[in-house]
Design a protein around this motif. Structure first.
Motif, mmCIF file in Angstrom:
data_model
loop_
_atom_site.group_PDB
_atom_site.id
_atom_site.type_symbol
_atom_site.label_atom_id
_atom_site.label_comp_id
_atom_site.label_asym_id
_atom_site.label_seq_id
_atom_site.Cartn_x
_atom_site.Cartn_y
_atom_site.Cartn_z
ATOM 1 N N MET A 41 17.566 39.386 34.805
ATOM 2 C CA MET A 41 18.633 39.233 33.821
ATOM 3 C C MET A 41 20.006 39.356 34.484
ATOM 4 O O MET A 41 20.916 38.583 34.199
ATOM 5 N N TRP A 42 20.171 40.319 35.407
ATOM 6 C CA TRP A 42 21.451 40.500 36.078
ATOM 7 C C TRP A 42 21.805 39.274 36.921
ATOM 8 O O TRP A 42 22.954 38.857 36.949
ATOM 9 N N SER A 43 20.799 38.710 37.598
ATOM 10 C CA SER A 43 21.112 37.533 38.411
ATOM 11 C C SER A 43 21.528 36.357 37.535
ATOM 12 O O SER A 43 22.431 35.597 37.908
ATOM 13 N N LEU A 44 20.919 36.211 36.365
ATOM 14 C CA LEU A 44 21.335 35.150 35.444
ATOM 15 C C LEU A 44 22.746 35.394 34.905
ATOM 16 O O LEU A 44 23.561 34.474 34.818
ATOM 17 N N VAL A 45 23.043 36.637 34.551
ATOM 18 C CA VAL A 45 24.371 36.984 34.029
ATOM 19 C C VAL A 45 25.427 36.783 35.114
ATOM 20 O O VAL A 45 26.517 36.268 34.850
ATOM 21 N N GLU A 46 25.093 37.160 36.352
ATOM 22 C CA GLU A 46 26.055 37.023 37.444
ATOM 23 C C GLU A 46 26.300 35.551 37.784
ATOM 24 O O GLU A 46 27.425 35.149 38.051
ATOM 25 N N ALA A 52 32.641 38.609 36.251
ATOM 26 C CA ALA A 52 34.013 38.264 36.679
ATOM 27 C C ALA A 52 34.912 38.050 35.469
ATOM 28 O O ALA A 52 36.079 38.477 35.462
ATOM 29 N N SER A 53 34.387 37.428 34.428
ATOM 30 C CA SER A 53 35.160 37.238 33.201
ATOM 31 C C SER A 53 35.487 38.570 32.546
ATOM 32 O O SER A 53 36.600 38.769 32.043
ATOM 33 N N LEU A 54 34.540 39.491 32.549
ATOM 34 C CA LEU A 54 34.800 40.814 31.974
ATOM 35 C C LEU A 54 35.846 41.566 32.801
ATOM 36 O O LEU A 54 36.684 42.285 32.227
ATOM 37 N N ASP A 55 35.794 41.427 34.130
ATOM 38 C CA ASP A 55 36.817 42.068 34.972
ATOM 39 C C ASP A 55 38.211 41.525 34.641
ATOM 40 O O ASP A 55 39.169 42.295 34.488
ATOM 41 N N ARG A 56 38.321 40.223 34.527
ATOM 42 C CA ARG A 56 39.627 39.632 34.171
ATOM 43 C C ARG A 56 40.080 40.097 32.792
ATOM 44 O O ARG A 56 41.260 40.376 32.566
ATOM 45 N N PHE A 57 39.144 40.193 31.852
ATOM 46 C CA PHE A 57 39.500 40.648 30.507
ATOM 47 C C PHE A 57 39.989 42.093 30.523
ATOM 48 O O PHE A 57 40.970 42.439 29.867
ATOM 49 N N PHE A 70 35.527 46.394 38.279
ATOM 50 C CA PHE A 70 34.627 47.255 37.519
ATOM 51 C C PHE A 70 33.181 46.827 37.733
ATOM 52 O O PHE A 70 32.298 47.655 37.906
ATOM 53 N N PHE A 71 32.921 45.529 37.676
ATOM 54 C CA PHE A 71 31.575 45.005 37.904
ATOM 55 C C PHE A 71 31.506 44.470 39.327
ATOM 56 O O PHE A 71 32.020 43.409 39.626
#
Length: 159
Positions: A41-46, A52-57, A70-71
């Motif tokens: 699941m993590w590899s699919l999310v990454e 990266a989108s969450l970090d920018r947010f 953060f991630f």
């Protein structure tokens, strides 16, 4: 035709060592399957770019400083997943074994758990035993004495 009768059985004791072995195997397999699922699941999310989108947010709403991430690349997620899988497997194995010990202690006082089962027995109609095969018209009575029969302990020695 089958006959069915009700049978009552009482479960009075679980062997703690057996419960420990079965529980350990079960929880190790469960933890490994969960860990593999989480890593997939993590590899699919990454790959989808969500961290990266969450970090920018988070930087945009000023919860995280500009230079920090953060991630990270997933190593933290992997370490936490492995840690919790091992802790969960060990804790559940311990709790299951303790539950077996507590069950044994309380069943000595209470008498155990009574289970009612249906026992089915098949009644096969009796058939007559098969007759020995006819040696045929070519065999004389003297020769038929030499044919192997199943009547002795060593009927196979004539082969």
């Amino acid at each position: 035709m089958a006959t069915v009768r009700r049978v009552r059985r009482v479960i009075r004791k679980f062997d703690p060592w057996t419960v420990f072995k079965v529980s350990l195997l079960l929880h190790v397999v469960f933890a490994a399957a969960t860990l593999i699922g989480l890593l997939l699941m993590w590899s699919l999310v990454e790959r989808a770019g969500i961290p990266a989108s969450l970090d920018r947010f988070l930087i945009t709403i000023s919860l995280v400083d500009e230079g920090s991430v953060f991630f990270d690349n997933g190593s933290r997620f992997t370490r936490v997943s492995v840690f919790f899988s091992v802790v969960f497997g060990a804790a559940m194995t311990l709790l299951t074994t303790l539950a077996a010990v507590f069950y044994n202690l309380t069943s000595d006082v209470v008498g155990g758990v009574e289970v009612v089962m249906l026992e089915e027995t098949l009644q096969v109609p009796a058939t007559p035993a098969p007759s020995p095969p006819d040696p045929g018209p070519d065999v004389s009575p003297e020769d038929s004495a030499e044919l192997p029969t199943m009547a002795g302990d060593r009927w196979w020695s004539s082969f």
